[in-house]
Design a protein around this motif. Structure first.
Motif, PDB file in Angstrom:
ATOM      1  N   TYR A   1     -41.342 -19.368  27.444  1.00 51.39           N
ATOM      2  CA  TYR A   1     -40.372 -18.290  27.410  1.00 51.39           C
ATOM      3  C   TYR A   1     -40.828 -17.202  26.457  1.00 51.39           C
ATOM      4  N   PHE A   2     -40.528 -15.961  26.822  1.00 54.05           N
ATOM      5  CA  PHE A   2     -40.751 -14.826  25.948  1.00 54.05           C
ATOM      6  C   PHE A   2     -39.509 -14.709  25.084  1.00 54.05           C
ATOM      7  N   LEU A   3     -39.675 -14.775  23.763  1.00 53.95           N
ATOM      8  CA  LEU A   3     -38.555 -14.717  22.826  1.00 53.95           C
ATOM      9  C   LEU A   3     -38.693 -13.461  21.985  1.00 53.95           C
ATOM     10  N   GLY A   4     -37.601 -12.758  21.764  1.00 48.93           N
ATOM     11  CA  GLY A   4     -37.674 -11.553  20.950  1.00 48.93           C
ATOM     12  C   GLY A   4     -36.339 -11.150  20.373  1.00 48.93           C
ATOM     13  N   ALA A   5     -36.389 -10.403  19.283  1.00 47.75           N
ATOM     14  CA  ALA A   5     -35.193  -9.844  18.657  1.00 47.75           C
ATOM     15  C   ALA A   5     -35.625  -8.749  17.695  1.00 47.75           C
ATOM     16  N   SER A   6     -34.695  -7.844  17.404  1.00 49.45           N
ATOM     17  CA  SER A   6     -34.912  -6.794  16.416  1.00 49.45           C
ATOM     18  C   SER A   6     -33.838  -6.898  15.352  1.00 49.45           C
ATOM     19  N   GLY A   7     -34.190  -6.527  14.129  1.00 48.38           N
ATOM     20  CA  GLY A   7     -33.219  -6.576  13.042  1.00 48.38           C
ATOM     21  C   GLY A   7     -33.565  -5.587  11.954  1.00 48.38           C
ATOM     22  N   ARG A   8     -32.553  -5.310  11.112  1.00 51.98           N
ATOM     23  CA  ARG A   8     -32.756  -4.413   9.979  1.00 51.98           C
ATOM     24  C   ARG A   8     -31.632  -4.597   8.976  1.00 51.98           C
ATOM     25  N   ALA A   9     -31.924  -4.243   7.753  1.00 48.50           N
ATOM     26  CA  ALA A   9     -30.926  -4.163   6.688  1.00 48.50           C
ATOM     27  C   ALA A   9     -31.245  -2.923   5.881  1.00 48.50           C
ATOM     28  N   LEU A  10     -30.241  -2.357   5.261  1.00 52.44           N
ATOM     29  CA  LEU A  10     -30.441  -1.158   4.450  1.00 52.44           C
ATOM     30  C   LEU A  10     -30.600  -1.541   2.990  1.00 52.44           C
TER      31      LEU A  10
END
Length: 186
Positions: A85-94
């Motif tokens: 499976y292709f797994l992915g996610a994006s994230g950020r914090a300030l």
């Protein structure tokens, strides 16, 4: 002729492959996601691609326990077939918040329902602060317990390094997609 028809069928199947994560783009709500933490996660209009009318899931930790990982949003992706499976996610914090990190964890389970002792498949902290980070990988091939893959648990988390304050993170573009044709297929 048979080979050509088989390749056309595979191409049609690959073209029809769909992201298995429900509402992984967080278009307008947190529907499809289990929510936890204090305060509870909210939908945010901040979108990884800057798209109007879309957004992200926003979770926070105000935990008084140092390095406690709070899984603010999670989703069990069930009824999988043994495959990669292709797994992915994006994230950020300030920056300017309590010190810590935000991240994603993917765990694979031999049975459906994300029960029965899952195994870590992939994950990442999204650093540095103040910019979206993207994580992608090719995930479990089905070597979980009895050799099958029944489910993948996607967990988005916030983890503080200090006792006081709050750390808020945003998450978007979560993908779990079956790989039908590997790179290098000839």
């Amino acid at each position: 002729r048979i080979i050509t028809l088989a390749l056309l069928a595979l191409a049609a199947d690959a073209a029809g492959a769909a992201d298995l994560a429900i509402n992984g783009q967080f278009d307008s709500t947190l529907s499809g996601w289990q929510q936890a933490g204090e305060p509870l996660p909210i939908w945010s209009p901040l979108d990884v691609a800057g798209a109007a009318g879309s957004g992200s899931g926003q979770g926070a930790s105000s935990s008084l326990v140092v390095s406690e990982r709070v899984f603010v949003l999670s989703q069990c992706i069930d009824n999988l077939v043994p495959s990669r499976y292709f797994l992915g996610a994006s994230g950020r914090a300030l920056s300017g918040q309590a010190a810590g990190r935000v991240g994603v964890s993917f765990n694979g389970f031999a049975v459906g329902g994300c029960v029965g002792g899952g195994q870590f498949a992939a994950g990442r902290y999204f650093t540095p602060f103040d910019q979206w980070q993207r994580f992608t990988t090719k995930g479990p091939a089905g070597n979980f317990g009895n050799g099958t893959l029944g489910s993948i648990w996607v967990r988005l988390f916030v983890e503080k390094d200090v006792v006081g304050g709050t750390l808020v993170g945003n998450f978007d573009d979560v993908v779990v997609d079956r790989i039908l044709l590997e790179d290098g297929f000839e």
